[in-house]
Design a protein around this motif. Structure first.
Motif, PDB file in Angstrom:
ATOM      1  N   PRO A   1       0.777  -1.239   0.000  1.00 27.23           N
ATOM      2  CA  PRO A   1       0.000   0.000   0.000  1.00 27.23           C
ATOM      3  C   PRO A   1       0.813   1.296   0.000  1.00 27.23           C
ATOM      4  O   PRO A   1       0.542   2.198  -0.803  1.00 27.23           O
ATOM      5  N   ALA A   2       1.799   1.411   0.869  1.00 23.49           N
ATOM      6  CA  ALA A   2       2.574   2.652   0.933  1.00 23.49           C
ATOM      7  C   ALA A   2       3.358   2.889  -0.352  1.00 23.49           C
ATOM      8  O   ALA A   2       3.474   4.032  -0.822  1.00 23.49           O
ATOM      9  N   GLN A   3       3.891   1.811  -0.943  1.00 23.08           N
ATOM     10  CA  GLN A   3       4.610   1.948  -2.214  1.00 23.08           C
ATOM     11  C   GLN A   3       3.679   2.444  -3.318  1.00 23.08           C
ATOM     12  O   GLN A   3       4.073   3.282  -4.149  1.00 23.08           O
ATOM     13  N   ALA A   4       2.461   1.916  -3.343  1.00 21.34           N
ATOM     14  CA  ALA A   4       1.512   2.292  -4.395  1.00 21.34           C
ATOM     15  C   ALA A   4       1.156   3.775  -4.310  1.00 21.34           C
ATOM     16  O   ALA A   4       1.174   4.491  -5.320  1.00 21.34           O
ATOM     17  N   ILE A   5       0.842   4.247  -3.115  1.00 23.94           N
ATOM     18  CA  ILE A   5       0.467   5.652  -2.952  1.00 23.94           C
ATOM     19  C   ILE A   5       1.638   6.560  -3.317  1.00 23.94           C
ATOM     20  O   ILE A   5       1.469   7.574  -4.014  1.00 23.94           O
ATOM     21  N   ALA A   6       2.845   6.190  -2.882  1.00 24.87           N
ATOM     22  CA  ALA A   6       4.022   6.996  -3.192  1.00 24.87           C
ATOM     23  C   ALA A   6       4.268   7.063  -4.692  1.00 24.87           C
ATOM     24  O   ALA A   6       4.612   8.125  -5.237  1.00 24.87           O
ATOM     25  N   ALA A   7       4.064   5.929  -5.389  1.00 24.55           N
ATOM     26  CA  ALA A   7       4.290   5.888  -6.836  1.00 24.55           C
ATOM     27  C   ALA A   7       3.301   6.771  -7.576  1.00 24.55           C
ATOM     28  O   ALA A   7       3.681   7.543  -8.470  1.00 24.55           O
ATOM     29  N   TYR A   8       2.018   6.681  -7.221  1.00 24.40           N
ATOM     30  CA  TYR A   8       1.007   7.482  -7.907  1.00 24.40           C
ATOM     31  C   TYR A   8       1.122   8.965  -7.544  1.00 24.40           C
ATOM     32  O   TYR A   8       0.842   9.830  -8.368  1.00 24.40           O
ATOM     33  N   LYS A   9       1.541   9.255  -6.309  1.00 16.40           N
ATOM     34  CA  LYS A   9       1.724  10.649  -5.890  1.00 16.40           C
ATOM     35  C   LYS A   9       2.889  11.282  -6.653  1.00 16.40           C
ATOM     36  O   LYS A   9       2.819  12.452  -7.045  1.00 16.40           O
ATOM     37  N   GLU A  10       3.946  10.519  -6.881  1.00 20.17           N
ATOM     38  CA  GLU A  10       5.084  11.042  -7.637  1.00 20.17           C
ATOM     39  C   GLU A  10       4.700  11.250  -9.099  1.00 20.17           C
ATOM     40  O   GLU A  10       5.115  12.227  -9.730  1.00 20.17           O
ATOM     41  N   LEU A  11       3.900  10.330  -9.627  1.00 13.28           N
ATOM     42  CA  LEU A  11       3.463  10.430 -11.014  1.00 13.28           C
ATOM     43  C   LEU A  11       2.486  11.587 -11.207  1.00 13.28           C
ATOM     44  O   LEU A  11       2.497  12.266 -12.240  1.00 13.28           O
TER      45      LEU A  11
ATOM     46  N   GLU B   1      -4.799   4.041   5.312  1.00 15.32           N
ATOM     47  CA  GLU B   1      -3.822   4.329   6.361  1.00 15.32           C
ATOM     48  C   GLU B   1      -2.499   4.798   5.769  1.00 15.32           C
ATOM     49  O   GLU B   1      -1.868   5.733   6.271  1.00 15.32           O
ATOM     50  N   ALA B   2      -2.076   4.133   4.684  1.00 13.44           N
ATOM     51  CA  ALA B   2      -0.805   4.492   4.051  1.00 13.44           C
ATOM     52  C   ALA B   2      -0.891   5.839   3.343  1.00 13.44           C
ATOM     53  O   ALA B   2       0.111   6.554   3.231  1.00 13.44           O
ATOM     54  N   ALA B   3      -2.082   6.194   2.855  1.00 14.66           N
ATOM     55  CA  ALA B   3      -2.256   7.426   2.086  1.00 14.66           C
ATOM     56  C   ALA B   3      -2.311   8.668   2.958  1.00 14.66           C
ATOM     57  O   ALA B   3      -1.908   9.755   2.529  1.00 14.66           O
ATOM     58  N   ARG B   4      -2.782   8.519   4.166  1.00 13.26           N
ATOM     59  CA  ARG B   4      -3.006   9.684   5.037  1.00 13.26           C
ATOM     60  C   ARG B   4      -1.744  10.522   5.260  1.00 13.26           C
ATOM     61  O   ARG B   4      -1.790  11.752   5.119  1.00 13.26           O
ATOM     62  N   PRO B   5      -0.591   9.914   5.583  1.00 14.71           N
ATOM     63  CA  PRO B   5       0.612  10.738   5.804  1.00 14.71           C
ATOM     64  C   PRO B   5       1.085  11.483   4.558  1.00 14.71           C
ATOM     65  O   PRO B   5       1.804  12.475   4.666  1.00 14.71           O
ATOM     66  N   LEU B   6       0.680  11.018   3.369  1.00 17.39           N
ATOM     67  CA  LEU B   6       1.079  11.669   2.129  1.00 17.39           C
ATOM     68  C   LEU B   6       0.044  12.681   1.645  1.00 17.39           C
ATOM     69  O   LEU B   6       0.159  13.222   0.549  1.00 17.39           O
ATOM     70  N   GLY B   7      -0.965  12.931   2.470  1.00 15.69           N
ATOM     71  CA  GLY B   7      -1.973  13.917   2.126  1.00 15.69           C
ATOM     72  C   GLY B   7      -2.939  13.462   1.050  1.00 15.69           C
ATOM     73  O   GLY B   7      -3.509  14.292   0.339  1.00 15.69           O
ATOM     74  N   VAL B   8      -3.137  12.150   0.933  1.00 18.31           N
ATOM     75  CA  VAL B   8      -4.046  11.600  -0.075  1.00 18.31           C
ATOM     76  C   VAL B   8      -5.237  10.951   0.626  1.00 18.31           C
ATOM     77  O   VAL B   8      -5.061  10.165   1.560  1.00 18.31           O
TER      78      VAL B   8
END
Length: 239
Positions: free
Chosen positions: A69-79, A104-111
């Motif tokens: 989950p955290a990898q997925a959110i980080a990848a889409y946020k960077e894209l 849960e993984a998305a919350r710290p990245l503001g998603v």
């Protein structure tokens, strides 16, 4: 990846007689995962996203077709740096805990994750209309019951006409009309299964679900450029 000989069976050709003392099996696909195995055998399943064991007594471990989950959110946020609201489309009849883990993984990245459960492919048009003005992108999870040529066409057309990136469940499906996909490759999933099998043969416990350590981002630059989607393209393709 296991580094030693294995015995393989093709269930499309025959119904094998497995030894009663079988310690472990690695299965590819839902048919293989649902096969009747000796009661003490540990089963490691791949490529069977719709499969749910009935009563497994802790015998089944799934190599997830979903990215960590955290990898997925980080990848889409960077894209897509402007991503703040990601709609996640999933089969409500076989929903697990992945969407909540994703939130849960998305919350710290503001998603913010917007869960969208569907009962079948025919519900896509109505559900997509409900996302207008509410989501910055939408991601279809690998749900066999929801994926066909018509549903993928509907998703691609909605994405393009509304300039909302559609993220596909696999690299192959992204080529049919999506901005990108972030998913484990078959090779990485198989290597992960081999590592899990090594643990079983060594008498070590396994969790119910294992995520592949590395997933791959596949970008459909032609679709992004044609539809004018808010996705970062490599320098040579940003036109």
């Amino acid at each position: 990846a296991l580094g030693r000989p294995i015995t393989s069976y093709d269930l499309s050709k025959d119904k094998p007689r497995l030894p009663s003392g079988l310690k472990a099996a690695v299965t590819f696909g839902a048919t293989a995962a649902a096969f009747e195995y000796p009661p003490k055998a540990r089963i490691i399943s791949l490529l069977a996203p719709g499969f749910r064991p009935k009563k497994d007594g802790g015998r089944f471990t799934k190599i997830s077709t979903l990215p960590e989950p955290a990898q997925a959110i980080a990848a889409y946020k960077e894209l897509q740096p402007g991503l703040k609201r990601l709609a996640v489309l999933f089969n409500k009849n076989s929903a697990g805990n992945y969407v909540s883990f994703l939130a849960e993984a998305a919350r710290p990245l503001g998603v913010e994750i917007l869960p969208v459960g569907l009962g079948g492919p025919l519900e896509f048009p109505e559900k997509l209309r409900g996302l207008e003005g509410k989501a910055d992108a939408f991601w279809l999870l690998p749900e066999p019951a929801l994926i066909n040529k018509t549903s993928l066409m509907v998703l691609a057309e909605f994405s393009c006409s509304n300039k909302i990136p559609f993220y596909a469940p696999s690299a192959g499906l992204s080529e049919l009309g999506a901005a990108a996909s972030f998913a484990p490759s078959f090779a990485e999933a198989a290597a992960t299964a081999a590592a899990a099998l090594e643990k079983v043969l060594s008498g070590k416990p396994l969790p119910e679900t294992i995520y592949v350590a590395r997933s791959e981002l596949t970008l459909n630059a032609a679709f992004v450029a044609r539809c004018g989607l808010p996705v970062k393209l490599p320098a040579g393709e940003a036109r």
